[in-house]
Motif scaffolding. Structure first.
Motif, PDB file in Angstrom:
ATOM      1  N   VAL A  84       0.680  -1.307  -0.062  1.00 21.89           N
ATOM      2  CA  VAL A  84      -0.078   0.007   0.139  1.00 21.89           C
ATOM      3  C   VAL A  84       0.781   1.238   0.086  1.00 21.89           C
ATOM      4  CG1 VAL A  84      -0.218   0.149   2.622  1.00 21.89           C
ATOM      5  CG2 VAL A  84      -1.963   1.181   1.363  1.00 21.89           C
ATOM      6  N   LEU A  85       0.321   2.203  -0.839  1.00 19.69           N
ATOM      7  CA  LEU A  85       0.901   3.678  -0.545  1.00 19.69           C
ATOM      8  C   LEU A  85       0.082   4.515   0.228  1.00 19.69           C
ATOM      9  CD1 LEU A  85       2.398   3.877  -4.431  1.00 19.69           C
ATOM     10  CD2 LEU A  85       3.688   3.135  -2.149  1.00 19.69           C
ATOM     11  N   ILE A  86       0.426   5.236   1.118  1.00 15.45           N
ATOM     12  CA  ILE A  86      -0.429   6.072   1.979  1.00 15.45           C
ATOM     13  C   ILE A  86      -0.243   7.256   1.487  1.00 15.45           C
ATOM     14  CG2 ILE A  86      -1.003   6.865   4.134  1.00 15.45           C
ATOM     15  CD1 ILE A  86       0.291   4.209   5.316  1.00 15.45           C
ATOM     16  N   CYS A  87      -1.203   8.061   1.285  1.00 16.29           N
ATOM     17  CA  CYS A  87      -1.043   9.411   0.578  1.00 16.29           C
ATOM     18  C   CYS A  87      -2.136  10.494   1.381  1.00 16.29           C
ATOM     19  CB  CYS A  87      -1.680   9.632  -0.853  1.00 16.29           C
ATOM     20  SG  CYS A  87      -1.255  11.022  -1.742  1.00 16.29           S
ATOM     21  N   LEU A  88      -1.293  11.409   1.859  1.00 12.59           N
ATOM     22  CA  LEU A  88      -2.024  12.520   2.520  1.00 12.59           C
ATOM     23  C   LEU A  88      -1.799  14.026   1.753  1.00 12.59           C
ATOM     24  CD1 LEU A  88      -0.427  11.645   6.040  1.00 12.59           C
ATOM     25  CD2 LEU A  88      -2.490  11.050   5.417  1.00 12.59           C
ATOM     26  N   SER A  89      -2.822  14.590   1.855  1.00 16.41           N
ATOM     27  CA  SER A  89      -2.911  15.922   1.250  1.00 16.41           C
ATOM     28  C   SER A  89      -2.122  16.808   2.517  1.00 16.41           C
ATOM     29  CB  SER A  89      -4.376  16.389   1.046  1.00 16.41           C
ATOM     30  OG  SER A  89      -4.900  16.627   2.209  1.00 16.41           O
ATOM     31  N   CYS A  90      -1.524  17.998   1.948  1.00 20.30           N
ATOM     32  CA  CYS A  90      -0.928  18.929   2.692  1.00 20.30           C
ATOM     33  C   CYS A  90      -1.354  20.364   2.182  1.00 20.30           C
ATOM     34  CB  CYS A  90       0.609  18.834   2.404  1.00 20.30           C
ATOM     35  SG  CYS A  90       1.102  17.402   3.218  1.00 20.30           S
ATOM     36  N   GLU A  91      -1.277  21.245   3.237  1.00 24.63           N
ATOM     37  CA  GLU A  91      -1.572  22.778   2.820  1.00 24.63           C
ATOM     38  C   GLU A  91      -0.971  23.552   1.943  1.00 24.63           C
ATOM     39  OE1 GLU A  91      -2.309  24.330   6.938  1.00 24.63           O
ATOM     40  OE2 GLU A  91      -4.083  22.951   7.072  1.00 24.63           O
ATOM     41  N   SER A  92       0.435  22.922   1.807  1.00 24.29           N
ATOM     42  CA  SER A  92       1.170  23.736   0.971  1.00 24.29           C
ATOM     43  C   SER A  92       2.513  23.113   0.606  1.00 24.29           C
ATOM     44  CB  SER A  92       1.902  25.172   1.769  1.00 24.29           C
ATOM     45  OG  SER A  92       2.793  24.474   2.766  1.00 24.29           O
ATOM     46  N   ARG A  93       3.346  23.578  -0.363  1.00 27.04           N
ATOM     47  CA  ARG A  93       4.597  22.884  -0.786  1.00 27.04           C
ATOM     48  C   ARG A  93       5.416  22.797   0.482  1.00 27.04           C
ATOM     49  NH1 ARG A  93       5.623  23.348  -6.759  1.00 27.04           N
ATOM     50  NH2 ARG A  93       3.607  23.949  -7.672  1.00 27.04           N
TER      51      ARG A  93
ATOM     52  N   GLY B 231       7.580  12.373  -0.655  1.00 25.91           N
ATOM     53  CA  GLY B 231       7.234  11.431   0.360  1.00 25.91           C
ATOM     54  C   GLY B 231       8.191  10.651   1.102  1.00 25.91           C
ATOM     55  N   PHE B 232       8.108   9.795   2.262  1.00 26.76           N
ATOM     56  CA  PHE B 232       9.088   9.141   3.007  1.00 26.76           C
ATOM     57  C   PHE B 232       8.703   7.684   3.126  1.00 26.76           C
ATOM     58  CE2 PHE B 232       6.189  11.346   5.841  1.00 26.76           C
ATOM     59  CZ  PHE B 232       5.790  10.323   6.869  1.00 26.76           C
ATOM     60  N   GLU B 233       9.609   6.975   3.747  1.00 24.95           N
ATOM     61  CA  GLU B 233       9.365   5.769   4.251  1.00 24.95           C
ATOM     62  C   GLU B 233       9.676   5.761   5.664  1.00 24.95           C
ATOM     63  OE1 GLU B 233      11.374   2.487   2.510  1.00 24.95           O
ATOM     64  OE2 GLU B 233      10.762   2.803   0.570  1.00 24.95           O
ATOM     65  N   ASP B 234       8.441   5.183   6.587  1.00 18.92           N
ATOM     66  CA  ASP B 234       8.850   5.188   8.060  1.00 18.92           C
ATOM     67  C   ASP B 234       9.972   4.131   8.464  1.00 18.92           C
ATOM     68  OD1 ASP B 234       7.379   2.823   8.412  1.00 18.92           O
ATOM     69  OD2 ASP B 234       5.425   3.651   8.705  1.00 18.92           O
ATOM     70  N   LEU B 235       9.881   3.910   9.748  1.00 19.78           N
ATOM     71  CA  LEU B 235      10.923   2.801  10.239  1.00 19.78           C
ATOM     72  C   LEU B 235      10.639   1.411   9.950  1.00 19.78           C
ATOM     73  CD1 LEU B 235      11.287   4.518  13.729  1.00 19.78           C
ATOM     74  CD2 LEU B 235      12.852   5.056  11.836  1.00 19.78           C
ATOM     75  N   ASP B 236       9.393   1.228   9.648  1.00 23.82           N
ATOM     76  CA  ASP B 236       9.338  -0.148   9.144  1.00 23.82           C
ATOM     77  C   ASP B 236       9.225  -0.408   7.565  1.00 23.82           C
ATOM     78  OD1 ASP B 236       8.524  -1.947  11.613  1.00 23.82           O
ATOM     79  OD2 ASP B 236       7.752   0.109  12.079  1.00 23.82           O
ATOM     80  N   GLY B 237       9.185   0.781   6.821  1.00 24.48           N
ATOM     81  CA  GLY B 237       9.299   0.878   5.248  1.00 24.48           C
ATOM     82  C   GLY B 237       8.021   1.437   4.731  1.00 24.48           C
ATOM     83  N   HIS B 238       6.917   1.759   5.377  1.00 21.71           N
ATOM     84  CA  HIS B 238       5.528   1.963   5.194  1.00 21.71           C
ATOM     85  C   HIS B 238       5.862   3.385   4.149  1.00 21.71           C
ATOM     86  CE1 HIS B 238       3.898  -1.175   7.148  1.00 21.71           C
ATOM     87  NE2 HIS B 238       4.320  -0.559   8.505  1.00 21.71           N
ATOM     88  N   VAL B 239       5.350   3.490   3.159  1.00 27.74           N
ATOM     89  CA  VAL B 239       5.495   4.554   2.288  1.00 27.74           C
ATOM     90  C   VAL B 239       4.283   5.671   2.376  1.00 27.74           C
ATOM     91  CG1 VAL B 239       5.579   5.495  -0.169  1.00 27.74           C
ATOM     92  CG2 VAL B 239       6.764   3.276   0.537  1.00 27.74           C
ATOM     93  N   TRP B 240       4.881   6.767   2.818  1.00 32.18           N
ATOM     94  CA  TRP B 240       3.702   7.788   3.162  1.00 32.18           C
ATOM     95  C   TRP B 240       3.930   9.029   2.200  1.00 32.18           C
ATOM     96  CZ3 TRP B 240       0.103   7.898   7.397  1.00 32.18           C
ATOM     97  CH2 TRP B 240       0.421   6.728   8.250  1.00 32.18           C
ATOM     98  N   GLU B 241       3.161   9.199   1.148  1.00 23.15           N
ATOM     99  CA  GLU B 241       3.288  10.010  -0.029  1.00 23.15           C
ATOM    100  C   GLU B 241       2.498  11.318   0.763  1.00 23.15           C
ATOM    101  OE1 GLU B 241       4.854   9.850  -2.722  1.00 23.15           O
ATOM    102  OE2 GLU B 241       5.501   7.890  -2.562  1.00 23.15           O
ATOM    103  N   LEU B 242       2.957  12.530   0.245  1.00 23.22           N
ATOM    104  CA  LEU B 242       2.623  13.846   0.517  1.00 23.22           C
ATOM    105  C   LEU B 242       2.347  14.840  -0.482  1.00 23.22           C
ATOM    106  CD1 LEU B 242       5.173  14.435   3.470  1.00 23.22           C
ATOM    107  CD2 LEU B 242       2.660  13.521   3.786  1.00 23.22           C
ATOM    108  N   VAL B 243       1.191  15.259  -0.786  1.00 22.38           N
ATOM    109  CA  VAL B 243       0.850  16.129  -2.010  1.00 22.38           C
ATOM    110  C   VAL B 243       0.342  17.383  -1.628  1.00 22.38           C
ATOM    111  CG1 VAL B 243      -1.158  14.843  -2.101  1.00 22.38           C
ATOM    112  CG2 VAL B 243      -0.238  15.963  -4.481  1.00 22.38           C
ATOM    113  N   TYR B 244       0.643  18.277  -2.400  1.00 18.62           N
ATOM    114  CA  TYR B 244      -0.006  19.352  -2.231  1.00 18.62           C
ATOM    115  C   TYR B 244      -0.700  19.898  -3.845  1.00 18.62           C
ATOM    116  CZ  TYR B 244      -1.124  24.487  -2.468  1.00 18.62           C
ATOM    117  OH  TYR B 244      -1.474  25.872  -2.849  1.00 18.62           O
TER     118      TYR B 244
END
Length: 136
Positions: free
Chosen positions: A74-83, A114-127
């Motif tokens: 899975v790729l977790i994607c979170l929206s952000c308020e700005s670049r 985005g980044f990978e957390d300590l366990d390798g889960h992928v967190w995508e961040l998008v504005y």
């Protein structure tokens, strides 16, 4: 159909270390849904990441747990308020021990990293630029 909240359940190898990682990013934890087997990371008012120790996580599935450092489910994607918020969260994640394996992406109407957390889960961040749409 409308859903009110999302709880993403993630297996973690070291709960205290994972909890400290997400606290370093600025997230809090709901003590009512946290104990020695799992911690409820509050991403927003309606988004939560349940960080579950691997033995506890295994109680919810008969399938093997994927090693997120070697495979992706899975790729977790979170929206952000700005670049700037995208860049800030990635920088915090890297400073807390995570990695940023991919380069930033600037599509004009959308900015992502985005980044990978300590366990390798992928967190995508998008504005997404308000009112902008991609060229067809």
């Amino acid at each position: 159909m409308t859903h009110q909240q999302i709880f993403v359940n993630l297996p973690v190898k070291d709960l205290p270390r994972s909890r400290a990682f997400f606290e370093a990013l600025g997230y809090s934890f709901n003590p009512d849904f946290s104990n020695s087997e799992g911690a409820c990371c509050v991403i927003s008012e309606h988004i939560y990441a349940m960080l579950l120790t691997e033995p506890f996580f295994k109680g919810f599935t008969q399938k093997p747990i994927v090693d997120a450092k070697t495979a992706t489910e899975v790729l977790i994607c979170l929206s952000c308020e700005s670049r700037a918020q995208v860049d800030e969260l990635v920088a915090k994640a890297v400073a807390a021990g995570g990695t940023a394996p991919n380069a930033k992406q600037d599509h004009g109407f959308m900015y992502a990293h985005g980044f990978e957390d300590l366990d390798g889960h992928v967190w995508e961040l998008v504005y997404m630029v308000p009112g902008a749409t991609p060229n067809a």
